[in-house]
Design a protein around this motif. Structure first.
Motif, mmCIF file in Angstrom:
data_model
loop_
_atom_site.group_PDB
_atom_site.id
_atom_site.type_symbol
_atom_site.label_atom_id
_atom_site.label_comp_id
_atom_site.label_asym_id
_atom_site.label_seq_id
_atom_site.Cartn_x
_atom_site.Cartn_y
_atom_site.Cartn_z
ATOM 1 N N TYR A 58 41.597 45.711 38.436
ATOM 2 C CA TYR A 58 42.362 46.545 37.501
ATOM 3 C C TYR A 58 42.592 47.951 38.067
ATOM 4 C CZ TYR A 58 42.305 43.238 33.624
ATOM 5 O OH TYR A 58 42.509 42.145 32.814
ATOM 6 N N GLN A 62 46.149 49.655 38.822
ATOM 7 C CA GLN A 62 46.558 50.967 38.316
ATOM 8 C C GLN A 62 47.042 51.861 39.455
ATOM 9 O OE1 GLN A 62 47.335 50.569 35.345
ATOM 10 N NE2 GLN A 62 46.207 52.237 34.407
ATOM 11 N N ASN A 65 50.409 50.780 40.396
ATOM 12 C CA ASN A 65 51.353 51.152 39.350
ATOM 13 C C ASN A 65 51.716 52.634 39.448
ATOM 14 O OD1 ASN A 65 52.902 50.376 37.041
ATOM 15 N ND2 ASN A 65 51.439 51.504 35.777
ATOM 16 N N LYS A 120 51.165 43.947 42.243
ATOM 17 C CA LYS A 120 50.670 44.090 40.869
ATOM 18 C C LYS A 120 50.494 42.741 40.183
ATOM 19 C CE LYS A 120 52.957 46.928 38.370
ATOM 20 N NZ LYS A 120 53.999 47.765 37.766
#
Length: 187
Positions: A58, A62, A65, A120
């Motif tokens: 995760y 992030q 992202n 992602k």
């Protein structure tokens, strides 16, 4: 007199067999207890490991992202510059067009990168897979705990039954031990 002595020897032999069986029962329950303890420990470690792996995936997602969003903002700025300055010199326009193409490729690559499994989409799948494995380990762990507790109680009751000769305690210990073995197997 000899018949009575023979009878006593038979009774002692039967009593010894009963004690031997009871001692073997304790040994079997102790062995299963060791497996339950090991299984519970491994399930807890696996749960923690998978949770860390999910958190890492995760966090990487992030980071991708954020980078992707930064590139999208830079891309929009470059496209806006081209629109605002239609009389821009050719070489500058070409350099901006080249950067726009580069940024678009990178934005797409951040979205999905099957070769390296670091896009992602791939990172999200990895995180979900680690969460699934963590949840399985968390569901297995309590069964080992139940098995451990029941087997420990059963071993104590079996030992007391062996010393006191109370058959009711032996029956209770065998019942608890059997349930403990089943809990361990379920884990």
């Amino acid at each position: 007199m000899e018949a009575q002595e023979s009878s006593e020897l038979v009774e002692d032999a039967i009593g010894d067999k009963s004690k031997t069986r009871t001692a073997l029962t304790i040994s079997v329950f102790a062995m299963v207890l060791a497996f339950a303890s090991l299984g519970g420990s491994n399930a807890a470690k696996e749960s923690m490991h998978e949770n860390i792996q999910a958190s890492n995936a995760y966090a990487f997602y992030q980071a991708k992202n954020i980078r992707q969003t930064s590139l999208k903002i830079a891309l929009s700025d470059l496209e806006l510059q081209v629109l605002q300055q239609p009389a821009m010199p050719g070489p500058a326009k070409e350099a901006i067009a080249k950067k726009i193409t580069e940024y678009k490729k990178t934005v797409d690559r951040y979205e999905s990168e099957p070769e390296t499994k670091e896009g992602k989409k791939e990172l999200m799948k990895q995180a979900k897979d680690h969460e699934h494995e963590r949840d399985l380990a968390l569901r297995r762990d309590p069964w080992f705990d139940y098995g451990e507790a029941l087997l420990q109680i059963s071993i104590v009751l079996t030992s007391v039954a062996l010393i006191t000769g109370v058959g009711l305690l032996l029956g209770a210990s065998l019942t608890l031990g059997t349930v403990g073995v089943l809990c361990t197997l379920n884990g």
